[in-house]
Design a protein around this motif. Structure first.
Motif, short mmCIF file in Angstrom:
data_model
loop_
_atom_site.label_atom_id
_atom_site.label_comp_id
_atom_site.label_asym_id
_atom_site.label_seq_id
_atom_site.Cartn_x
_atom_site.Cartn_y
_atom_site.Cartn_z
N ASP A 1 38.13 44.91 38.14
CA ASP A 1 38.92 44.33 37.05
C ASP A 1 39.05 42.82 37.16
O ASP A 1 40.03 42.23 36.72
CB ASP A 1 40.30 44.96 37.02
N GLY A 2 38.05 42.18 37.75
CA GLY A 2 38.09 40.73 37.89
C GLY A 2 36.99 40.24 38.80
O GLY A 2 35.95 40.89 38.94
N VAL A 3 37.21 39.12 39.45
CA VAL A 3 36.23 38.58 40.40
C VAL A 3 36.96 37.99 41.60
O VAL A 3 38.13 37.61 41.51
CB VAL A 3 35.34 37.48 39.77
N SER A 4 36.26 37.93 42.71
CA SER A 4 36.68 37.13 43.85
C SER A 4 35.81 35.88 43.84
O SER A 4 34.59 35.97 43.69
CB SER A 4 36.48 37.90 45.16
N ALA A 5 36.42 34.71 43.98
CA ALA A 5 35.67 33.46 43.91
C ALA A 5 36.24 32.46 44.91
O ALA A 5 37.43 32.17 44.88
CB ALA A 5 35.71 32.88 42.50
N THR A 6 35.37 31.95 45.79
CA THR A 6 35.83 31.05 46.84
C THR A 6 34.81 29.94 47.10
O THR A 6 33.62 30.09 46.82
CB THR A 6 36.03 31.82 48.17
N VAL B 1 41.05 35.91 38.90
CA VAL B 1 40.44 35.74 40.21
C VAL B 1 41.37 36.36 41.24
O VAL B 1 42.57 36.05 41.27
CB VAL B 1 40.20 34.25 40.53
N ASP B 2 40.84 37.25 42.07
CA ASP B 2 41.65 37.96 43.06
C ASP B 2 40.92 37.94 44.39
O ASP B 2 39.90 38.61 44.57
CB ASP B 2 41.89 39.40 42.60
N ASN B 3 41.44 37.17 45.34
CA ASN B 3 40.82 37.06 46.66
C ASN B 3 41.56 37.84 47.74
O ASN B 3 41.30 37.67 48.93
CB ASN B 3 40.70 35.59 47.07
N THR B 4 42.49 38.71 47.32
CA THR B 4 43.30 39.42 48.32
C THR B 4 42.50 40.45 49.10
O THR B 4 42.84 40.76 50.25
CB THR B 4 44.49 40.13 47.64
N SER B 5 41.45 41.01 48.50
CA SER B 5 40.72 42.08 49.16
C SER B 5 39.60 41.58 50.07
O SER B 5 39.04 42.34 50.85
CB SER B 5 40.13 43.04 48.13
N ARG B 6 39.27 40.30 49.98
CA ARG B 6 38.20 39.76 50.81
C ARG B 6 38.78 39.23 52.11
O ARG B 6 39.55 38.27 52.11
CB ARG B 6 37.47 38.65 50.06
#
Length: 385
Positions: free
Chosen positions: A245-250, A321-326
Motif C-alpha cells: 500500500d505504498g513504497v519504502s524510499a531511502t 512512504v513507509d520505511n518502518t518495515s525495512r
C-alpha cells in the motif's frame, strides 16, 4: 519534428550539436527551429531568441526541450509549452520533482507527452528500460548509485585515503561538483532521482520530503578506513521498494561488500539496478552526467517521439512512504553514543558502533537523540545480494 530548445549551456549545447550533426537517419528527422538564451549578448546563432513566446506560441514547433535547470522560470516555461499542446523533453530533475503531479496532469489533459530520461542517470537508459520491463513485469524494487559527484568523492577517499574536504575540492576542480555542492553531498540530488524512478517504475507519486535522506557531508577518512579494513566500500545508495500500500524510499551511505558490483563503480559513474519477478536483477552502468551523455538521453527521448513511442502519460497515484518495515544494521560515529546505549550491538571504540537491526524510523530517532551535528551514519550491507 521541429524543436524549440530552452537553454544553451552544458546540456543544451550538447543537444544542439548532436541534432545539427545529422549523423543518423533518425537524427535527420529532428530540426532545432529556435533556441532560447538568457541575454541578447548570448545570441550567436540566427535561431536564438531571448523571448520565450517565440517558442511556446510558435504553432510550427512540435516539442520543447528544457535544459535551463532550476525551478523558475523552467517550470513556467514547461507548463506553458504543455498547455499549448507541445510535447516536452526535460533534463531538469529538481523542477520535475517539485511540480511532477501538476505537469503530468497538464500533459494528460492536453494530450501530449512529458519525457525525462535525461533527468535520472544522465546517459544511462534507465527510464526507458523501466518502461520496457513494465510491459512484462512489475518492478519490485530498485537501488543504485545515482549521483556521480558523491561517487567521485567516495572513490577518492577509498583509493587515496583523502579527507572529505580534499576530495570535494578535487571534484569541484574537475567540474563534477558545483560551487555549492549541497544537493549532491546532502543526498537531495539522489532523492530527486528516487522520486522520479518511483514514478516511472512503480507508477506512483511520492514526496521528496517523506524520504529518509542521509548524505555524506560528515564522512571522514576514519569511517572509510573502517570500511576498507572490514572489506567494505562506501557508496551513497538510493533505494525504492514497492509495498502493498505504498513504497519504502531511502537515501543513505552504505557499506557494501567489496565483491558486490556497486563496490566496483569508479569515479563519477552511476550504476542503477532494477529487480522484477521474471527478469530478476538488471544493472545499468554509465556516465550519469555531463554534456554529451545527458544530451544523448534527451535526443533519445526526441527520437521516441518521432516514432510515437511512449506518447501517452500514465495516471500515477499518490502513495505514502513507509520505511518502518525495512530494517538493517548501521555504522554510527558520534561523540554522544552513550545516549543510545540500548541500540548498540557492537562497540567499536569510544564514539563508533554498529547498531542492532533497526528500522529507518528508529534510525532517524537515533540521530535526533545523539544531538551531534557531526554524526555520521552508514547502512551495513552484510551480504552481496
Amino acid at each position: 519534428m521541429k524543436i524549440g530548445l530552452l537553454g544553451h549551456g552544458t546540456v543544451g549545447s550538447g543537444v544542439r550539436k548532436i541534432i545539427d550533426g545529422k549523423n543518423t537517419k533518425e537524427i535527420s528527422q529532428l530540426e532545432i527551429s529556435r533556441i532560447l538564451v538568457r541575454y541578447e549578448k548570448d545570441i550567436t546563432d540566427e535561431r536564438m531568441t531571448v523571448d520565450i513566446h517565440d517558442i511556446v506560441e510558435d504553432p510550427d514547433i512540435d516539442v520543447v526541450v528544457e535544459c535551463i535547470g532550476g525551478d523558475e522560470p523552467a517550470f513556467r516555461y514547461v507548463q506553458a509549452a504543455l498547455f499549448n499542446g507541445k510535447h516536452v523533453v526535460t533534463s531538469n530533475k529538481k523542477m520535475l520533482v517539485n511540480h511532477l503531479e501538476e505537469l503530468l496532469e497538464t500533459a494528460r489533459t492536453r494530450g501530449v507527452s512529458l519525457k525525462y530520461e535525461a533527468a535520472c542517470g544522465g546517459g544511462i537508459p534507465w527510464m526507458s528500460n523501466l518502461d520496457r520491463t513494465k510491459r512484462i513485469d512489475d518492478i519490485e524494487s530498485f537501488r543504485g548509485i545515482f549521483n556521480g559527484t558523491t561517487n567521485y568523492i567516495l572513490t577518492k577517499m577509498s583509493d587515496e585515503g583523502s579527507e572529505f574536504t580534499v576530495a570535494l575540492k578535487e571534484a569541484q576542480d574537475c567540474g563534477y561538483a558545483e560551487f555549492d555542492p549541497s544537493d549532491d553531498i546532502d543526498g537531495m540530488d539522489t532523492a530527486y532521482k528516487v522520486v522520479l524512478s518511483s514514478c516511472k517504475g512503480f507508477g506512483v507519486l511520492t514526496s521528496v520530503q517523506d524520504i529518509d535522506i542521509y548524505g555524506i557531508r560528515s564522512i571522514s577518512a576514519r569511517d572509510i578506513a573502517y570500511a576498507c579494513t572490514h572489506d567494505y566500500v562506501c557508496k551513497l545508495i538510493g533505494t525504492g521498494i514497492k509495498l502493498e500500500d505504498g513504497v519504502s524510499a531511502t537515501v543513505i551511505p552504505t557499506f557494501i561488500p567489496k565483491e558486490n558490483l556497486f563496490a566496483t563503480i569508479p569515479a563519477n559513474f552511476n550504476a542503477i539496478e532494477s529487480d522484477s519477478r521474471t527478469l530478476g536483477k538488471m544493472t545499468y552502468v554509465g556516465q550519469g552526467a555531463g554534456s554529451y551523455p545527458t544530451a544523448h538521453a534527451v535526443v533519445q527521448d526526441l527520437i521516441d517521439l518521432v516514432y510515437k513511442q511512449d506518447i501517452l502519460v500514465a495516471s500515477e497515484v499518490s502513495v505514502r512512504v513507509d520505511n518502518t518495515s525495512r530494517v538493517s544494521s548501521f555504522y554510527v560515529r558520534s561523540i554522544n553514543l552513550d545516549n543510545v546505549q540500548g541500540l548498540i550491538e557492537e562497540r567499536i571504540d569510544e564514539d563508533t558502533c554498529i547498531t542492532k537491526k533497526i528500522s529507518f524510523v528508529q534510525l532517524a530517532s537515533l540521530i535526533g537523540k545523539l544531538e551531534d551535528s557531526a554524526v555520521f551514519v552508514a547502512e551495513v550491507m552484510h551480504d552481496c545480494k
